[in-house]
Scaffold this active site. Structure first.
Site, mmCIF file in Angstrom:
data_model
loop_
_atom_site.group_PDB
_atom_site.id
_atom_site.type_symbol
_atom_site.label_atom_id
_atom_site.label_comp_id
_atom_site.label_asym_id
_atom_site.label_seq_id
_atom_site.Cartn_x
_atom_site.Cartn_y
_atom_site.Cartn_z
ATOM 1 N N ARG A 1 -8.593 -0.217 4.316
ATOM 2 C CA ARG A 1 -7.620 0.697 3.695
ATOM 3 C C ARG A 1 -6.315 -0.038 3.403
ATOM 4 O O ARG A 1 -5.587 0.360 2.490
ATOM 5 C CB ARG A 1 -7.319 1.873 4.636
ATOM 6 C CG ARG A 1 -8.420 2.901 4.755
ATOM 7 C CD ARG A 1 -7.904 4.112 5.525
ATOM 8 N NE ARG A 1 -6.600 4.474 5.018
ATOM 9 C CZ ARG A 1 -5.551 4.830 5.769
ATOM 10 N NH1 ARG A 1 -5.658 4.915 7.062
ATOM 11 N NH2 ARG A 1 -4.391 5.124 5.222
ATOM 12 N N VAL B 1 7.369 7.717 16.626
ATOM 13 C CA VAL B 1 7.095 8.302 15.303
ATOM 14 C C VAL B 1 5.813 9.135 15.312
ATOM 15 O O VAL B 1 5.785 10.258 14.807
ATOM 16 C CB VAL B 1 7.036 7.206 14.215
ATOM 17 C CG1 VAL B 1 6.705 7.799 12.854
ATOM 18 C CG2 VAL B 1 8.360 6.448 14.153
ATOM 19 N N ASP C 1 4.135 1.026 11.876
ATOM 20 C CA ASP C 1 2.970 0.347 11.308
ATOM 21 C C ASP C 1 2.858 -1.108 11.781
ATOM 22 O O ASP C 1 1.867 -1.781 11.473
ATOM 23 C CB ASP C 1 3.006 0.395 9.768
ATOM 24 C CG ASP C 1 2.807 1.807 9.248
ATOM 25 O OD1 ASP C 1 2.491 2.699 10.049
ATOM 26 O OD2 ASP C 1 2.987 2.014 8.031
ATOM 27 N N CYS D 1 -5.672 12.911 12.275
ATOM 28 C CA CYS D 1 -6.305 11.610 12.104
ATOM 29 C C CYS D 1 -6.111 10.836 13.392
ATOM 30 O O CYS D 1 -5.560 11.348 14.357
ATOM 31 C CB CYS D 1 -5.762 10.867 10.890
ATOM 32 S SG CYS D 1 -4.207 10.060 11.169
ATOM 33 N N ARG E 1 -0.226 14.973 12.420
ATOM 34 C CA ARG E 1 0.356 14.737 11.093
ATOM 35 C C ARG E 1 0.419 15.981 10.183
ATOM 36 O O ARG E 1 -0.205 16.021 9.116
ATOM 37 C CB ARG E 1 -0.371 13.582 10.393
ATOM 38 C CG ARG E 1 -0.393 12.327 11.226
ATOM 39 C CD ARG E 1 -1.031 11.167 10.526
ATOM 40 N NE ARG E 1 -0.182 10.579 9.499
ATOM 41 C CZ ARG E 1 -0.498 9.484 8.814
ATOM 42 N NH1 ARG E 1 -1.634 8.875 9.032
ATOM 43 N NH2 ARG E 1 0.317 9.010 7.907
ATOM 44 N N PRO E 2 1.204 16.970 10.591
ATOM 45 C CA PRO E 2 1.357 18.155 9.736
ATOM 46 C C PRO E 2 2.132 17.848 8.445
ATOM 47 O O PRO E 2 2.733 16.775 8.330
ATOM 48 C CB PRO E 2 2.164 19.122 10.613
ATOM 49 C CG PRO E 2 2.875 18.263 11.604
ATOM 50 C CD PRO E 2 2.023 17.035 11.814
ATOM 51 N N ILE E 3 2.118 18.794 7.481
ATOM 52 C CA ILE E 3 2.874 18.585 6.228
ATOM 53 C C ILE E 3 3.906 19.695 6.018
ATOM 54 O O ILE E 3 4.306 19.986 4.895
ATOM 55 C CB ILE E 3 1.934 18.463 4.997
ATOM 56 C CG1 ILE E 3 1.005 19.676 4.869
ATOM 57 C CG2 ILE E 3 1.127 17.179 5.030
ATOM 58 C CD1 ILE E 3 0.351 19.779 3.482
ATOM 59 N N LYS F 1 0.835 -1.215 0.000
ATOM 60 C CA LYS F 1 0.000 0.000 0.000
ATOM 61 C C LYS F 1 0.870 1.267 0.000
ATOM 62 O O LYS F 1 0.648 2.184 -0.782
ATOM 63 C CB LYS F 1 -0.908 0.001 1.235
ATOM 64 C CG LYS F 1 -1.484 1.365 1.583
ATOM 65 C CD LYS F 1 -2.407 1.314 2.766
ATOM 66 C CE LYS F 1 -1.928 1.875 4.064
ATOM 67 N NZ LYS F 1 -1.379 3.168 4.221
ATOM 68 N N ASN F 2 1.850 1.288 0.892
ATOM 69 C CA ASN F 2 2.611 2.529 1.057
ATOM 70 C C ASN F 2 3.604 2.789 -0.065
ATOM 71 O O ASN F 2 4.176 3.870 -0.159
ATOM 72 C CB ASN F 2 3.315 2.550 2.423
ATOM 73 C CG ASN F 2 2.314 2.738 3.548
ATOM 74 O OD1 ASN F 2 1.142 3.043 3.297
ATOM 75 N ND2 ASN F 2 2.754 2.543 4.776
HETATM 76 C C1 UD1 Z 1 0.931 6.272 2.875
HETATM 77 C C2 UD1 Z 1 2.143 6.048 3.692
HETATM 78 O O1 UD1 Z 1 3.219 5.781 3.170
HETATM 79 N N1 UD1 Z 1 2.002 6.120 5.014
HETATM 80 C C3 UD1 Z 1 3.132 5.834 5.874
HETATM 81 C C4 UD1 Z 1 3.979 7.073 5.999
HETATM 82 O O2 UD1 Z 1 3.137 8.110 6.512
HETATM 83 P P1 UD1 Z 1 3.638 9.625 6.461
HETATM 84 O O3 UD1 Z 1 4.366 9.847 5.202
HETATM 85 O O4 UD1 Z 1 2.492 10.489 6.795
HETATM 86 O O5 UD1 Z 1 4.663 9.606 7.677
HETATM 87 P P2 UD1 Z 1 5.855 10.600 7.979
HETATM 88 O O6 UD1 Z 1 7.129 9.829 7.977
HETATM 89 O O7 UD1 Z 1 5.749 11.782 7.102
HETATM 90 O O8 UD1 Z 1 5.498 11.065 9.452
HETATM 91 C C5 UD1 Z 1 6.270 10.700 10.571
HETATM 92 C C6 UD1 Z 1 6.173 11.770 11.642
HETATM 93 O O9 UD1 Z 1 6.633 13.007 11.122
HETATM 94 C C7 UD1 Z 1 5.680 14.014 11.340
HETATM 95 N N2 UD1 Z 1 5.722 14.965 10.201
HETATM 96 C C8 UD1 Z 1 5.659 14.481 8.928
HETATM 97 C C9 UD1 Z 1 5.673 15.347 7.862
HETATM 98 C C10 UD1 Z 1 5.758 16.731 8.101
HETATM 99 O O10 UD1 Z 1 5.782 17.555 7.184
HETATM 100 N N3 UD1 Z 1 5.818 17.169 9.386
HETATM 101 C C11 UD1 Z 1 5.799 16.306 10.453
HETATM 102 O O11 UD1 Z 1 5.863 16.747 11.602
HETATM 103 C C12 UD1 Z 1 4.351 13.274 11.416
HETATM 104 O O12 UD1 Z 1 3.377 14.005 12.109
HETATM 105 C C13 UD1 Z 1 4.751 12.008 12.140
HETATM 106 O O13 UD1 Z 1 4.781 12.230 13.522
HETATM 107 O O14 UD1 Z 1 5.061 6.805 6.880
HETATM 108 C C14 UD1 Z 1 4.659 6.492 8.220
HETATM 109 C C15 UD1 Z 1 5.914 6.336 9.064
HETATM 110 O O15 UD1 Z 1 6.627 5.231 8.684
HETATM 111 C C16 UD1 Z 1 3.784 5.240 8.215
HETATM 112 O O16 UD1 Z 1 3.282 5.030 9.502
HETATM 113 C C17 UD1 Z 1 2.632 5.395 7.236
HETATM 114 O O17 UD1 Z 1 1.981 4.151 7.074
HETATM 115 C C1 PEP Z 2 -0.691 4.837 9.090
HETATM 116 C C2 PEP Z 2 -0.802 4.126 7.970
HETATM 117 O O1 PEP Z 2 -1.167 4.615 6.758
HETATM 118 P P1 PEP Z 2 -1.524 6.116 6.329
HETATM 119 O O2 PEP Z 2 -0.278 6.913 6.380
HETATM 120 O O3 PEP Z 2 -1.994 5.933 4.935
HETATM 121 O O4 PEP Z 2 -2.567 6.610 7.294
HETATM 122 C C3 PEP Z 2 -0.491 2.670 7.926
HETATM 123 O O5 PEP Z 2 -0.373 2.136 6.800
HETATM 124 O O6 PEP Z 2 -0.391 2.033 8.993
#
Ligand code: UD1
Ligand code: PEP
Length: 433
Positions: A398, A328, A306, A117, A122-124, A22-23
């Protein structure tokens, strides 16, 4: 309402095959928007609700998308729209992965803000920091984040505050069509990053260093459709490894990639689980007694967050005191309360969870608070006394294709029912006993 009903007891035996990851597939499907010439064919695509959602996003952006028999064919050569509305982003945060490709291809992207969520805020900000460094202007308002660039994105040196998976992918997918060289430092090293880089390179991109902390992307002017096979899902594989271990079973997990699963394998071996690398995948043999261990989730190659909930289920059956520390995500312990409803001796202390095992787990009605929590509760149900009923299956769908069916094929007493046929399901299950 749909439920999965599990009755505890019995060892799992047999073979299960894992699907494409999926990821890996979500950012790859988003990145198909980069190909302005030719069709992309993506194979080994799992039939997950998240895949249907990203396909809807791509269609909304004016790509032609056909998904059949584990293959998605995408033609993104027409003029693209630039807006991903909330109805998609709300269902799946990974919709935000179209931002980098749109910005690179169109110079403009407008994406509904993902919001929080079940597992944290989960900010970007790290994604946006990367786009800004490449020359984009970013503004946030009315529930949207909008980025645009006058002319083209340019290469930049970007140091991520945290090795964010999504930010690394989004920036990589933007940089591949930027003017000049981009270096991402403190990049995420997950196998899914490497799969995306391989896909970008197959389309004509120039990405090096994926899988290490420094990724170098030399921008090219155009990308072309290609054919790519998605890597196997290490989290689905890990989930079935726990299913074998927790029931004291013997299961061959076909298609599992041993190198992707090292942190999970190492912890399970510490617990006394036998894991054998075979040609087709990993064989997992559960012991009669599991040993307690401590786990800390970390970015790859650390222990994957995960797999945290599923390992928690396993540790509930281990002898002694175990601790899991989640580093994380800020709030990924919603399943703890559900485990408590199943008679688990478990408590939260800050960012850690402490368990005293082995617990006499009892079947109960519990809710899948998020995707992996759903899988973990079903795993716990496999070794609980009586019936466990797991609701909120939209989360499970999902990330797992036919989870209950695959468990049943290994010998588990598990069914998926709608409310009206729940009574019948229980009777059928009793008859089978
Ligand atoms: C679709 C997908 O691939 N999802 C995976 C991806 O999520 P995702 O890409 O959202 O995970 P990230 O590695 O970005 O997030 C990890 C941490 O960094 C923080 N953060 C992230 C981005 C940002 O701009 N600012 C910030 O603060 C997040 O809130 C979180 O606490 O990697 C995660 C960590 O391995 C997995 O649990 C998810 O399953
Ligand atoms: C947290 C997960 O996915 P997503 O980042 O898509 O919410 C996950 O695959 O466990």
């Amino acid at each position: 309402m749909e439920k999965i009903i599990v009755r505890g007891g019995g060892r799992l035996n047999g073979t299960v095959r894992v699907e494409g990851a999926k990821n890996a597939v979500l950012p790859i499907l988003a990145a198909t928007l980069l190909a302005s010439d030719g069709k992309n064919i993506i194979s080994d695509v799992p039939a997950l609700s998240d895949v249907y959602t990203i396909n809807e996003v791509l269609r909304h952006l004016n790509a032609d998308v056909v998904f059949a028999d584990g293959q998605v064919i995408i033609d993104a050569s027409k003029e693209l729209n630039v807006e991903a509305p909330f109805e998609y982003v709300r269902k799946m945060r990974a919709s935000v992965q179209v931002m980098g490709p749109l910005l690179a291809r169109k110079g403009h992207a407008r994406i509904a803000l993902p919001g929080g969520c079940a597992i944290g805020s989960r900010p970007i900000d790290q994604h946006l920091k990367g786009f800004e460094a490449m020359g984009a202007k970013v503004k946030v308002g009315n529930g949207f984040v909008e980025a645009y660039v006058d002319g083209e994105l340019h290469g930049a040196k970007i140091y991520l505050d945290f090795p964010s998976v999504g930010a690394t992918e989004n920036i990589m997918s933007a940089a591949v069509l930027a003017n000049g060289t981009t270096i991402i430092e403190n990049a995420a090293k997950e196998p899914e990053i490497v799969d995306l880089a391989n896909f970008l390179n197959a389309m004509g991109g120039k990405v090096r260093g994926a899988g290490t902390g420094t990724i170098r992307i030399d921008g090219v002017s155009k990308l072309f459709g290609t054919h790519h096979h998605v890597i196997p899902d290490r989290i689905e594989a890990g989930t079935f490894m726990v299913a074998a271990a927790i029931t004291g079973g013997n299961v061959l997990i076909e298609n599992a990639v041993p190198e992707h699963l090292r942190p999970v394998t190492a912890k399970m071996q510490e617990m006394g689980v036998t894991i054998i690398e075979e040609k087709e995948g990993l064989r997992v043999i559960g012991p009669d007694r599991l040993k307690a261990v401590d786990i800390k989730t970390m970015p790859h190659p650390g222990f994957p967050t995960d797999m945290q909930a599923q390992m928690m289920a396993l540790l509930l059956k281990a002898e002694g005191t175990s601790m899991i520390t989640e580093t994380v995500f800020e709030n990924r312990f919603m399943h703890v309360e559900e485990f408590r409803r199943m008679n688990a001796d478990i408590k939260i202390e800050g960012r850690s969870v402490i368990m005293n095992g082995p617990c006499d787990l009892q079947g109960a009605e519990v809710a899948a608070t998020d995707l992996r929590a759903g899988a973990a509760l079903i795993l716990a149900g496999l070794v609980s006394d009586g019936y466990t009923r797991v609701t909120e299956l939209k989360h499970l769908d999902r990330g797992y294709v036919n989870f209950h069916g695959k468990l049943a094929a290994l010998g588990a007493d598990v069914e998926r029912v709608t409310e009206q046929n729940e009574e019948t399901a229980q009777t059928v299950s009793d008859l089978h006993a």
